[in-house]
Motif scaffolding. Structure first.
Motif, PDB file in Angstrom:
ATOM      1  N   TYR A  15     -52.820  10.995  38.247  1.00 17.22           N
ATOM      2  CA  TYR A  15     -53.795  11.769  39.015  1.00 17.22           C
ATOM      3  C   TYR A  15     -53.380  11.800  40.483  1.00 17.22           C
ATOM      4  N   ALA A  22     -51.961   7.344  34.423  1.00 18.89           N
ATOM      5  CA  ALA A  22     -53.101   7.193  33.506  1.00 18.89           C
ATOM      6  C   ALA A  22     -52.607   7.286  32.062  1.00 18.89           C
ATOM      7  N   PRO A  41     -59.191  -0.168  25.560  1.00 15.43           N
ATOM      8  CA  PRO A  41     -60.259  -0.600  26.466  1.00 15.43           C
ATOM      9  C   PRO A  41     -60.600   0.464  27.507  1.00 15.43           C
ATOM     10  N   ASN A  42     -61.636   0.236  28.277  1.00 17.95           N
ATOM     11  CA  ASN A  42     -62.026   1.166  29.349  1.00 17.95           C
ATOM     12  C   ASN A  42     -60.838   1.396  30.279  1.00 17.95           C
ATOM     13  N   GLY A  43     -60.641   2.656  30.612  1.00 19.29           N
ATOM     14  CA  GLY A  43     -59.577   2.986  31.563  1.00 19.29           C
ATOM     15  C   GLY A  43     -58.175   2.996  30.969  1.00 19.29           C
ATOM     16  N   ALA A  44     -58.075   2.929  29.620  1.00 13.19           N
ATOM     17  CA  ALA A  44     -56.754   2.846  28.975  1.00 13.19           C
ATOM     18  C   ALA A  44     -55.985   4.167  29.026  1.00 13.19           C
ATOM     19  N   GLY A  45     -56.729   5.286  29.100  1.00 13.95           N
ATOM     20  CA  GLY A  45     -56.057   6.587  29.143  1.00 13.95           C
ATOM     21  C   GLY A  45     -56.440   7.513  27.989  1.00 13.95           C
ATOM     22  N   LYS A  46     -57.437   7.126  27.208  1.00 18.49           N
ATOM     23  CA  LYS A  46     -57.820   7.915  26.027  1.00 18.49           C
ATOM     24  C   LYS A  46     -58.320   9.309  26.421  1.00 18.49           C
ATOM     25  N   THR A  47     -59.283   9.338  27.345  1.00 17.28           N
ATOM     26  CA  THR A  47     -59.846  10.633  27.760  1.00 17.28           C
ATOM     27  C   THR A  47     -58.788  11.490  28.433  1.00 17.28           C
ATOM     28  N   THR A  48     -57.933  10.850  29.222  1.00 16.57           N
ATOM     29  CA  THR A  48     -56.879  11.608  29.913  1.00 16.57           C
ATOM     30  C   THR A  48     -55.960  12.276  28.892  1.00 16.57           C
ATOM     31  N   GLN A  87     -67.038  13.954  25.913  1.00 19.59           N
ATOM     32  CA  GLN A  87     -67.871  12.742  25.998  1.00 19.59           C
ATOM     33  C   GLN A  87     -69.240  13.087  26.615  1.00 19.59           C
ATOM     34  N   GLU A 164     -65.504  10.092  21.963  1.00 22.78           N
ATOM     35  CA  GLU A 164     -66.679   9.228  21.760  1.00 22.78           C
ATOM     36  C   GLU A 164     -67.873   9.996  21.175  1.00 22.78           C
ATOM     37  N   HIS A 196     -65.033   3.404  20.890  1.00 19.19           N
ATOM     38  CA  HIS A 196     -65.054   1.966  21.148  1.00 19.19           C
ATOM     39  C   HIS A 196     -65.615   1.233  19.936  1.00 19.19           C
TER      40      HIS A 196
HETATM   41  N1  LIG Z   1     -60.115  12.395  37.682  1.00 20.21           N
HETATM   42  C1  LIG Z   1     -59.484  11.241  37.890  1.00 20.21           C
HETATM   43  N2  LIG Z   1     -58.896  10.974  39.087  1.00 20.21           N
HETATM   44  C2  LIG Z   1     -58.249   9.813  39.318  1.00 20.21           C
HETATM   45  N3  LIG Z   1     -58.103   8.837  38.388  1.00 20.21           N
HETATM   46  C3  LIG Z   1     -58.667   9.053  37.175  1.00 20.21           C
HETATM   47  C4  LIG Z   1     -59.385  10.249  36.870  1.00 20.21           C
HETATM   48  N4  LIG Z   1     -59.830  10.165  35.578  1.00 20.21           N
HETATM   49  C5  LIG Z   1     -59.402   8.971  35.111  1.00 20.21           C
HETATM   50  N5  LIG Z   1     -58.716   8.314  36.065  1.00 20.21           N
HETATM   51  C6  LIG Z   1     -58.076   6.993  35.919  1.00 20.21           C
HETATM   52  O1  LIG Z   1     -57.116   7.115  34.874  1.00 20.21           O
HETATM   53  C7  LIG Z   1     -57.115   5.927  34.068  1.00 20.21           C
HETATM   54  C8  LIG Z   1     -57.419   6.313  32.613  1.00 20.21           C
HETATM   55  O2  LIG Z   1     -58.763   6.753  32.555  1.00 20.21           O
HETATM   56  P1  LIG Z   1     -59.376   7.419  31.224  1.00 20.21           P
HETATM   57  O3  LIG Z   1     -60.722   7.946  31.583  1.00 20.21           O
HETATM   58  O4  LIG Z   1     -58.411   8.348  30.628  1.00 20.21           O
HETATM   59  O5  LIG Z   1     -59.525   6.114  30.293  1.00 20.21           O
HETATM   60  P2  LIG Z   1     -60.349   5.921  28.951  1.00 20.21           P
HETATM   61  O6  LIG Z   1     -59.472   5.130  28.033  1.00 20.21           O
HETATM   62  O7  LIG Z   1     -60.841   7.220  28.440  1.00 20.21           O
HETATM   63  O8  LIG Z   1     -61.576   5.017  29.442  1.00 20.21           O
HETATM   64  P3  LIG Z   1     -63.086   4.908  28.869  1.00 20.21           P
HETATM   65  O9  LIG Z   1     -62.972   4.183  27.569  1.00 20.21           O
HETATM   66  O10 LIG Z   1     -63.766   4.076  29.912  1.00 20.21           O
HETATM   67  O11 LIG Z   1     -63.653   6.288  28.736  1.00 20.21           O
HETATM   68  C9  LIG Z   1     -58.143   4.982  34.687  1.00 20.21           C
HETATM   69  O12 LIG Z   1     -57.461   4.101  35.537  1.00 20.21           O
HETATM   70  C10 LIG Z   1     -59.046   5.909  35.472  1.00 20.21           C
HETATM   71  O13 LIG Z   1     -59.609   5.244  36.572  1.00 20.21           O
END
Ligand SMILES: Nc1ncnc2c1ncn2[C@@H]1O[C@H](COP(=O)(O)OP(=O)(O)OP(=O)(O)O)[C@@H](O)[C@H]1O
Length: 250
Positions: A15, A22, A41-48, A87, A164, A196
């Protein structure tokens, strides 16, 4: 041999303003008819990762195709072949359930009586027929989750992405949602979802990928992953074992 539906090659996302990836150099293939679970886990990169595959954000590096289409060359065909369940609710609270579905269906070219009939059938299939003319803003979280899902499948996509899909819903809505997804899969829809809920993923997925710090650390059927860790009885044990070791043994 099964047909490859999603082909991801060295995909990365950093990002703007961030020092870390990410998603980093991730490669993966998913074949027709799979139910693939992305766990981490949270912040792992799934949504990205899912957001890149759905065309919501642009990769920093790497490529992918869905049904051999890429956003670069065939964005329209690609978008028509996928459904996306985000989500956060992507619904209009002041519109009724049916109006919401008709709105999203019309974005995929559905119209007229066929659109209305499809919306009615979809609402009935998830126990919402009696609520079709009520404003979505008045619905419970579980009902909104069900509408959120139906809005993504009215155009009968070949691949369905869900971020999710059962978060915050009660056991009845969850059962209805998972049962509906299994029916779609039995009809040929390939499903990629994040969760999760490890027990849910163990029962639901044909294959899972465990992701942390943007990297895919383990991939396989739930049974194979459980068998790969001594003393693991379920996916939760696998997950705790891997995350407990900080995923550094990959
Ligand atoms: N729009 C954004 N700008 C900057 N950093 C971002 C952005 N979206 C996500 N991140 C960062 O990218 C990394 C991956 O985030 P992501 O949301 O993909 O994780 P996740 O596995 O889906 O988490 P969760 O289970 O909490 O939904 C994290 O460090 C997050 O802080």
């Amino acid at each position: 041999m099964s047909k490859i539906v999603i082909h991801i090659d060295s995909l990365s996302k950093k990002y703007r303003g961030s020092q870390e990836f990410a998603v980093e150099n991730l490669s993966l293939t998913i074949v027709q008819g799979e139910i693939f679970g992305l766990l981490g886990p949270n912040g792992a990169g799934k949504t990205t990762l899912i957001s890149m595959l759905c065309g919501l954000i642009t990769p920093s590096e790497g490529t992918f195709t869905i049904h051999d289409f890429s956003y670069h060359e065939s964005p329209k065909q690609l978008k028509a072949s996928i459904g996306v369940v985000p989500q956060d609710f992507a619904l209009y609270p002041s519109l009724t359930a049916k109006e919401n579905l008709c709105y999203f269906g019309s974005m995929y070219g559905l119209k007229g009586k066929m659109l209305g009939d499809k919306a009615d059938a979809a609402l009935a299939s998830l126990g919402l027929a009696g609520y079709k003319d009520k404003q979505v803003g008045t619905f419970s979280g579980g009902m909104k989750r069900r509408i959120n899902l139906l809005a993504a499948v009215l155009h009968e996509p070949a691949v369905l992405f869900l971020d999710e899909p059962t978060v915050g819903v009660d056991v009845h809505s969850k059962k209805a949602i998972m049962g509906y997804l299994l029916e779609l899969n039995a009809q040929g829809t390939t499903i990629v979802y994040t969760s999760h809920h490890l027990q849910e993923a163990q029962e639901f997925c044909t294959r899972v990928g465990i992701i942390e710090s943007g990297k895919l650390w383990r991939i396989g059927s739930p049974e194979a992953l459980i068998a790969s860790i001594p003393q693991a009885n379920n996916l939760e044990d696998v997950f705790i074992d891997l995350t407990g070791r900080g995923f550094r043994d990959g």
